[in-house]
Scaffold this motif. Structure first.
Motif, mmCIF file in Angstrom:
data_model
loop_
_atom_site.group_PDB
_atom_site.id
_atom_site.type_symbol
_atom_site.label_atom_id
_atom_site.label_comp_id
_atom_site.label_asym_id
_atom_site.label_seq_id
_atom_site.Cartn_x
_atom_site.Cartn_y
_atom_site.Cartn_z
ATOM 1 N N ASP A 66 12.093 -1.695 4.072
ATOM 2 C CA ASP A 66 12.757 -0.384 4.154
ATOM 3 C C ASP A 66 13.882 -0.406 5.194
ATOM 4 O O ASP A 66 14.963 0.139 4.966
ATOM 5 C CB ASP A 66 11.762 0.719 4.544
ATOM 6 C CG ASP A 66 10.904 1.206 3.370
ATOM 7 O OD1 ASP A 66 11.226 0.885 2.216
ATOM 8 O OD2 ASP A 66 9.921 1.920 3.634
ATOM 9 N N ARG A 85 -0.280 3.280 -9.480
ATOM 10 C CA ARG A 85 -0.072 1.969 -8.843
ATOM 11 C C ARG A 85 -1.350 1.215 -8.518
ATOM 12 O O ARG A 85 -1.279 0.033 -8.167
ATOM 13 C CB ARG A 85 0.713 2.158 -7.534
ATOM 14 C CG ARG A 85 2.080 2.692 -7.758
ATOM 15 C CD ARG A 85 2.759 2.906 -6.430
ATOM 16 N NE ARG A 85 4.084 3.467 -6.576
ATOM 17 C CZ ARG A 85 4.828 3.866 -5.569
ATOM 18 N NH1 ARG A 85 4.354 3.767 -4.335
ATOM 19 N NH2 ARG A 85 6.030 4.370 -5.772
ATOM 20 N N PHE A 106 18.505 7.536 -1.808
ATOM 21 C CA PHE A 106 17.974 8.124 -3.050
ATOM 22 C C PHE A 106 18.896 9.258 -3.520
ATOM 23 O O PHE A 106 19.225 9.352 -4.704
ATOM 24 C CB PHE A 106 16.571 8.712 -2.814
ATOM 25 C CG PHE A 106 15.426 7.779 -3.114
ATOM 26 C CD1 PHE A 106 15.168 6.676 -2.314
ATOM 27 C CD2 PHE A 106 14.572 8.016 -4.182
ATOM 28 C CE1 PHE A 106 14.091 5.826 -2.573
ATOM 29 C CE2 PHE A 106 13.493 7.182 -4.454
ATOM 30 C CZ PHE A 106 13.250 6.087 -3.647
ATOM 31 N N GLU A 158 15.938 -2.967 -2.471
ATOM 32 C CA GLU A 158 14.605 -3.322 -1.980
ATOM 33 C C GLU A 158 14.222 -4.722 -2.476
ATOM 34 O O GLU A 158 13.664 -5.535 -1.737
ATOM 35 C CB GLU A 158 13.609 -2.272 -2.493
ATOM 36 C CG GLU A 158 12.186 -2.484 -2.048
ATOM 37 C CD GLU A 158 11.256 -1.386 -2.554
ATOM 38 O OE1 GLU A 158 11.255 -1.100 -3.772
ATOM 39 O OE2 GLU A 158 10.524 -0.820 -1.723
ATOM 40 N N ILE A 207 16.663 6.180 3.976
ATOM 41 C CA ILE A 207 16.248 6.014 2.578
ATOM 42 C C ILE A 207 16.435 7.288 1.744
ATOM 43 O O ILE A 207 16.917 7.232 0.609
ATOM 44 C CB ILE A 207 14.788 5.518 2.530
ATOM 45 C CG1 ILE A 207 14.796 4.044 2.925
ATOM 46 C CG2 ILE A 207 14.173 5.687 1.147
ATOM 47 C CD1 ILE A 207 13.471 3.427 3.165
ATOM 48 N N LYS A 249 1.561 0.069 6.939
ATOM 49 C CA LYS A 249 2.257 -1.224 6.786
ATOM 50 C C LYS A 249 3.211 -1.501 7.953
ATOM 51 O O LYS A 249 3.163 -2.563 8.564
ATOM 52 C CB LYS A 249 3.038 -1.259 5.448
ATOM 53 C CG LYS A 249 2.158 -1.022 4.224
ATOM 54 C CD LYS A 249 2.966 -0.966 2.941
ATOM 55 C CE LYS A 249 4.003 0.120 2.839
ATOM 56 N NZ LYS A 249 3.550 1.472 2.544
ATOM 57 N N GLY A 254 7.928 -1.504 1.276
ATOM 58 C CA GLY A 254 7.869 -0.087 0.903
ATOM 59 C C GLY A 254 6.777 0.069 -0.150
ATOM 60 O O GLY A 254 6.479 -0.883 -0.891
ATOM 61 N N GLY A 255 6.211 1.259 -0.238
ATOM 62 C CA GLY A 255 5.071 1.482 -1.132
ATOM 63 C C GLY A 255 5.318 1.131 -2.593
ATOM 64 O O GLY A 255 4.391 0.808 -3.324
ATOM 65 N N GLY A 256 6.599 1.166 -3.003
ATOM 66 C CA GLY A 256 6.897 0.938 -4.419
ATOM 67 C C GLY A 256 7.275 -0.493 -4.760
ATOM 68 O O GLY A 256 7.666 -0.784 -5.893
ATOM 69 N N PHE A 289 18.234 2.053 -4.964
ATOM 70 C CA PHE A 289 17.315 1.730 -3.868
ATOM 71 C C PHE A 289 16.406 0.565 -4.255
ATOM 72 O O PHE A 289 16.210 -0.375 -3.480
ATOM 73 C CB PHE A 289 16.464 2.955 -3.493
ATOM 74 C CG PHE A 289 15.348 2.602 -2.549
ATOM 75 C CD1 PHE A 289 15.592 2.374 -1.201
ATOM 76 C CD2 PHE A 289 14.046 2.415 -3.020
ATOM 77 C CE1 PHE A 289 14.572 1.986 -0.338
ATOM 78 C CE2 PHE A 289 13.016 2.025 -2.170
ATOM 79 C CZ PHE A 289 13.290 1.820 -0.820
ATOM 80 N N ARG A 308 10.383 11.051 2.767
ATOM 81 C CA ARG A 308 10.022 10.188 1.646
ATOM 82 C C ARG A 308 10.258 10.966 0.361
ATOM 83 O O ARG A 308 9.457 11.841 0.003
ATOM 84 C CB ARG A 308 8.568 9.735 1.794
ATOM 85 C CG ARG A 308 8.394 8.771 2.976
ATOM 86 C CD ARG A 308 6.951 8.416 3.199
ATOM 87 N NE ARG A 308 6.785 7.319 4.133
ATOM 88 C CZ ARG A 308 6.714 7.440 5.454
ATOM 89 N NH1 ARG A 308 6.843 8.624 6.018
ATOM 90 N NH2 ARG A 308 6.537 6.376 6.213
ATOM 91 N N PRO A 309 11.349 10.618 -0.324
ATOM 92 C CA PRO A 309 11.762 11.441 -1.466
ATOM 93 C C PRO A 309 10.693 11.586 -2.542
ATOM 94 O O PRO A 309 10.590 12.641 -3.166
ATOM 95 C CB PRO A 309 12.977 10.695 -2.040
ATOM 96 C CG PRO A 309 13.361 9.678 -1.036
ATOM 97 C CD PRO A 309 12.236 9.470 -0.096
ATOM 98 N N GLY A 318 0.852 -1.200 0.000
ATOM 99 C CA GLY A 318 0.000 0.000 0.000
ATOM 100 C C GLY A 318 0.879 1.237 0.000
ATOM 101 O O GLY A 318 2.094 1.155 0.191
ATOM 102 N N LEU A 319 0.231 2.375 -0.198
ATOM 103 C CA LEU A 319 0.973 3.637 -0.264
ATOM 104 C C LEU A 319 1.588 3.999 1.091
ATOM 105 O O LEU A 319 1.185 3.464 2.132
ATOM 106 C CB LEU A 319 0.035 4.772 -0.693
ATOM 107 C CG LEU A 319 -0.409 4.785 -2.160
ATOM 108 C CD1 LEU A 319 -1.503 5.844 -2.358
ATOM 109 C CD2 LEU A 319 0.767 5.064 -3.102
HETATM 110 C C1 S3P Z 1 8.286 4.479 -1.430
HETATM 111 C C2 S3P Z 1 7.766 4.291 -0.166
HETATM 112 C C3 S3P Z 1 8.610 4.296 1.047
HETATM 113 C C4 S3P Z 1 10.065 3.943 0.716
HETATM 114 C C5 S3P Z 1 10.568 4.827 -0.384
HETATM 115 C C6 S3P Z 1 9.740 4.689 -1.673
HETATM 116 C C7 S3P Z 1 7.379 4.451 -2.599
HETATM 117 O O1 S3P Z 1 8.114 3.348 1.990
HETATM 118 O O2 S3P Z 1 10.204 2.594 0.358
HETATM 119 O O3 S3P Z 1 10.559 6.161 0.069
HETATM 120 O O4 S3P Z 1 7.865 4.303 -3.737
HETATM 121 O O5 S3P Z 1 6.144 4.541 -2.401
HETATM 122 P P1 S3P Z 1 6.741 3.547 2.814
HETATM 123 O O6 S3P Z 1 5.638 2.999 1.953
HETATM 124 O O7 S3P Z 1 6.944 2.749 4.047
HETATM 125 O O8 S3P Z 1 6.595 5.001 3.077
#
Ligand code: S3P
Length: 172
Positions: A34, A143, A49, A61, A45, A15, A79-81, A57, A125-126, A9-10
């Motif tokens: 993370d 996403r 980046f 991951e 993090i 999480k 992580g969200g991505g 990264f 969070r970059p 999830g975002l």
């Molecule tokens: C990211 C979410 C972050 C972390 C990074 C990238 C993303 O984790 O992995 O900054 O791409 O959504 P959280 O979901 O724990 O904030």
């Protein structure tokens, strides 16, 4: 029989805070991708980046997820991505219950805001720098279809973390 639960999830969906509660209920362990990446680099993090770029990264991951997927009886906070790389779907799907924690954008912004007020050194969070709500909305558009491939979706806006954890355990 599932061996792992992975939460996707975002940012701000809960999480990292829900994973330990689910693990407690099941007597399982928690792995946070993370945190594994940060430990590996010895850097936060945002710094990874800034120094090495997003692709480094993402590779770290992916390795963190693979490492987590070797274990049994673990709850994986991702992580969200994590959903972005096709290769991650093999570990996310193998003997793993994939749970999407969903929340409205306002809820996410609010949680992230509160989190940074709580922390001594706020998590940066970059990908959310600047207008956090707009960035989250953009990420959600890109996403959404990926998150929606989860086995279970849990709406987290209106419930306490303990209740959410309980619902996850009942659903998987
Ligand atoms: C990211 C979410 C972050 C972390 C990074 C990238 C993303 O984790 O992995 O900054 O791409 O959504 P959280 O979901 O724990 O904030």
């Amino acid at each position: 029989m599932i061996k792992r639960i992975a939460l996707i999830g975002l940012s701000g969906s809960g999480k990292s805070s829900i994973a330990p509660l689910v693990a407690d209920l099941l007597g399982w362990r928690v792995v946070d991708t993370d945190r594994l990446v940060e430990e590996r680099f010895g850097l936060p993090i945002a710094e990874i980046f800034a120094r090495y770029g997003e692709s480094v990264f993402r590779a770290a991951e992916r390795e963190a997820l693979l490492q987590a997927s070797l274990a049994e009886h673990v709850v994986i906070a991702t992580g969200g991505g994590i959903v972005l790389d096709d290769r991650n779907w093999i570990p996310l799907r193998t003997e793993t219950a994939l749970v999407h924690l969903r929340a409205r954008i306002e809820t996410l912004v609010d949680r992230l805001h509160r989190q940074s007020e709580r922390e001594l050194q706020p998590t940066v969070r970059p990908l959310l720098a600047g207008d956090t709500a707009a960035k989250l909305q953009e990420l959600w558009q890109r996403r959404r279809a990926l998150y929606e491939q989860a086995d279970v979706v849990i709406d987290t806006d209106d419930e306490a973390p303990e209740e959410i954890a309980q619902r996850i355990v009942e659903a998987v």
